[in-house]
Write a protein that holds these residues in place. Structure first.
Motif, mmCIF file in Angstrom:
data_model
loop_
_atom_site.group_PDB
_atom_site.id
_atom_site.type_symbol
_atom_site.label_atom_id
_atom_site.label_comp_id
_atom_site.label_asym_id
_atom_site.label_seq_id
_atom_site.Cartn_x
_atom_site.Cartn_y
_atom_site.Cartn_z
ATOM 1 N N SER A 107 10.569 -6.143 2.555
ATOM 2 C CA SER A 107 10.327 -5.842 3.964
ATOM 3 C C SER A 107 9.683 -4.456 4.131
ATOM 4 O O SER A 107 9.992 -3.523 3.376
ATOM 5 C CB SER A 107 11.666 -5.884 4.710
ATOM 6 N N GLN A 108 8.785 -4.338 5.092
ATOM 7 C CA GLN A 108 8.090 -3.063 5.329
ATOM 8 C C GLN A 108 9.067 -1.954 5.730
ATOM 9 O O GLN A 108 8.787 -0.777 5.540
ATOM 10 C CB GLN A 108 7.030 -3.239 6.423
ATOM 11 N N ASP A 109 10.230 -2.339 6.278
ATOM 12 C CA ASP A 109 11.212 -1.321 6.696
ATOM 13 C C ASP A 109 11.883 -0.641 5.500
ATOM 14 O O ASP A 109 12.422 0.455 5.615
ATOM 15 C CB ASP A 109 12.327 -1.977 7.540
ATOM 16 N N GLU A 110 11.892 -1.340 4.370
ATOM 17 C CA GLU A 110 12.607 -0.814 3.204
ATOM 18 C C GLU A 110 11.796 0.268 2.503
ATOM 19 O O GLU A 110 10.573 0.253 2.525
ATOM 20 C CB GLU A 110 12.905 -1.945 2.203
ATOM 21 N N ASN A 111 12.536 1.154 1.849
ATOM 22 C CA ASN A 111 11.888 2.261 1.159
ATOM 23 C C ASN A 111 11.927 2.036 -0.354
ATOM 24 O O ASN A 111 13.001 1.991 -0.949
ATOM 25 C CB ASN A 111 12.606 3.565 1.526
ATOM 26 N N ARG A 131 10.078 3.374 -4.108
ATOM 27 C CA ARG A 131 9.248 4.452 -4.644
ATOM 28 C C ARG A 131 8.881 4.184 -6.097
ATOM 29 O O ARG A 131 9.589 3.436 -6.795
ATOM 30 C CB ARG A 131 10.015 5.778 -4.578
ATOM 31 N N SER A 177 0.769 -2.269 -1.728
ATOM 32 C CA SER A 177 0.524 -2.705 -0.348
ATOM 33 C C SER A 177 0.205 -1.530 0.577
ATOM 34 O O SER A 177 0.478 -0.371 0.258
ATOM 35 C CB SER A 177 1.751 -3.438 0.168
ATOM 36 N N LYS A 178 -0.370 -1.888 1.734
ATOM 37 C CA LYS A 178 -0.634 -0.869 2.760
ATOM 38 C C LYS A 178 0.418 -1.013 3.854
ATOM 39 O O LYS A 178 1.125 -2.024 3.913
ATOM 40 C CB LYS A 178 -2.022 -1.103 3.355
ATOM 41 N N ASP A 179 0.470 -0.040 4.750
ATOM 42 C CA ASP A 179 1.453 -0.081 5.841
ATOM 43 C C ASP A 179 1.200 -1.243 6.795
ATOM 44 O O ASP A 179 2.115 -1.707 7.471
ATOM 45 C CB ASP A 179 1.420 1.242 6.625
ATOM 46 N N THR A 180 -0.053 -1.701 6.820
ATOM 47 C CA THR A 180 -0.396 -2.784 7.753
ATOM 48 C C THR A 180 -0.036 -4.173 7.204
ATOM 49 O O THR A 180 -0.056 -5.148 7.938
ATOM 50 C CB THR A 180 -1.902 -2.754 8.065
ATOM 51 N N ASP A 181 0.273 -4.254 5.921
ATOM 52 C CA ASP A 181 0.624 -5.555 5.317
ATOM 53 C C ASP A 181 1.965 -6.037 5.835
ATOM 54 O O ASP A 181 2.816 -5.238 6.250
ATOM 55 C CB ASP A 181 0.668 -5.453 3.788
ATOM 56 N N LYS A 213 5.848 -5.364 1.585
ATOM 57 C CA LYS A 213 5.487 -4.376 0.576
ATOM 58 C C LYS A 213 5.360 -5.092 -0.762
ATOM 59 O O LYS A 213 6.102 -6.035 -1.041
ATOM 60 C CB LYS A 213 6.571 -3.306 0.466
#
Lengths: 252, 104
Positions: free
Chosen positions: A197-201, A203, A224-228, A231
């Motif tokens: 999920s895009q919300d997850e961090n 690294r 991935s990009k932030d717009t995808d 992730k």
């Protein structure tokens, strides 16, 4: 081609097709079992020679980047030593607390050592259904995930590696991590962590584990990009299965 | 013919240790190019295919079918092009080099 040549080619094709059909229905399993018993030592010796040749050739390529890699590894070794000391103190404390609370060990696994016979699309092992190996069991090396049993014969088993294009493994980032994703193989050479999920961090350097807490590898690159929608990251495998001589099938 | 069997066995062992399943086709195609009689070549492709499947874990017989068809193709080209068939060995070697380079 002459007519007799075409006829004999056709006969061999028919025989091969018959063998294929009989094998598909499992009629040839006893014969295969006997033949594979004879082939296992040959495969085992070939794999040992191949692994030692790899080591020899890697020595010749090592000199180029060797010095900086040794320096990095020494630095990493110091960091890990500090972490190991801390983990050791925590483990002692954990054992004492478990004893006081009467908690049973969480991990109680039975593993079966298996010699690696070769690495093709699948990793072939010298144990099979005669040794209680069944399809779906995970295969590990020092708690590092190697793959999953995908096919079993009486004396051999074939392991689908995470790099395989058909491999799909539910994974999590960090051993107690709440970040979940799906591991899949690409081009039989790399591993991708997807559907995070895009919300997850996540690294670079984070460890990726299976649901059974076996280490798959570490995140090497975020693709991935932030717009995808999700992730996606490339995962560097923890071990190179082609270099291993023995692995362990987790029976339960 | 014994050398082709030896070459075939070694190429199967090489194929079990890497991902290049193309290797075992080489001795079969070379035998099809250089041998006058087709019968021993077909037996070679049949046994090589079966042995490869046993080693690699493919469904038994699938590689034999592919190798027999490859042998048939080479024999057909050989009879069609007469004395110029040696050009195909060159093409074969070039294909193998391209295949090997693209995989590394």
């Amino acid at each position: 081609m002459t007519r007799p040549q075409i006829r004999s080619l056709g006969i061999y094709l028919v025989i091969a097709a018959l063998i294929l059909i009989l094998d598909n229905f499992g009629y040839l399993n006893p014969v295969k079992s006997v033949v594979q018993l004879a082939l296992i030592p040959v495969e085992s010796v070939t794999h040992s020679i191949s692994a030692s040749l790899d080591d020899t050739f890697s020595f010749f390529t090592f000199w180029r980047s060797g010095e900086s890699r040794i320096r990095n590894l020494e630095q990493r070794n110091l960091e890990l030593l500090a972490q190991a000391n801390k983990a050791s103190a925590l483990e002692t404390e954990n054992i004492i607390l478990r004893q006081q609370l009467g908690v049973k060990d969480l991990v109680d696994r039975t593993v079966l050592p298996a010699s690696v016979l070769g690495e093709n699309r699948f990793l072939s092992l010298g144990v099979g259904s005669d040794h209680q190996v069944v399809v779906g069991l995970p295969v590990v090396y020092l708690d590092n995930y190697i793959g999953r049993v995908i096919k079993v014969t009486p004396r051999n088993s074939f392991i689908e590696l995470p790099t395989d294009a058909n491999a799909k493994i539910s994974a999590k980032v960090g051993i107690n991590g709440t970040v979940r994703g799906l591991i899949s193989g690409q081009y039989n050479s790399s591993i991708v962590l997807d559907h995070v999920s895009q919300d997850e961090n996540i690294r670079v350097g984070d460890a990726v584990f299976t649901e059974d807490n076996f280490l798959i590898g570490t995140i090497q690159k975020i693709n991935s990009k932030d717009t995808d929608l999700f992730k996606q990251a490339t995962v560097k495998p923890a071990v190179d299965p082609g270099r291993l001589v023995t692995v362990f099938v987790v029976l339960k | 013919m014994i050398y082709y069997y030896f070459f075939s066995f070694i190429s199967i062992l090489v194929a079990t240790q890497n991902r290049l399943l193309f290797w075992p086709a080489l001795p079969v195609i070379f035998a099809a190019c250089f041998q006058d009689s087709s019968s021993p070549v077909l037996i070679l492709s049949f046994t090589t295919g079966l042995l490869l499947d046993l080693f690699v874990g493919n469904p038994l017989g699938i590689s034999a079918i592919i190798l027999i068809l490859a042998t048939g193709l080479v024999l057909q080209l050989k009879s069609r092009f007469g004395d110029n068939w040696r050009i195909f060995i060159l093409v074969l070697i070039l294909t193998q080099i391209v295949f090997y380079v693209s995989n590394h």
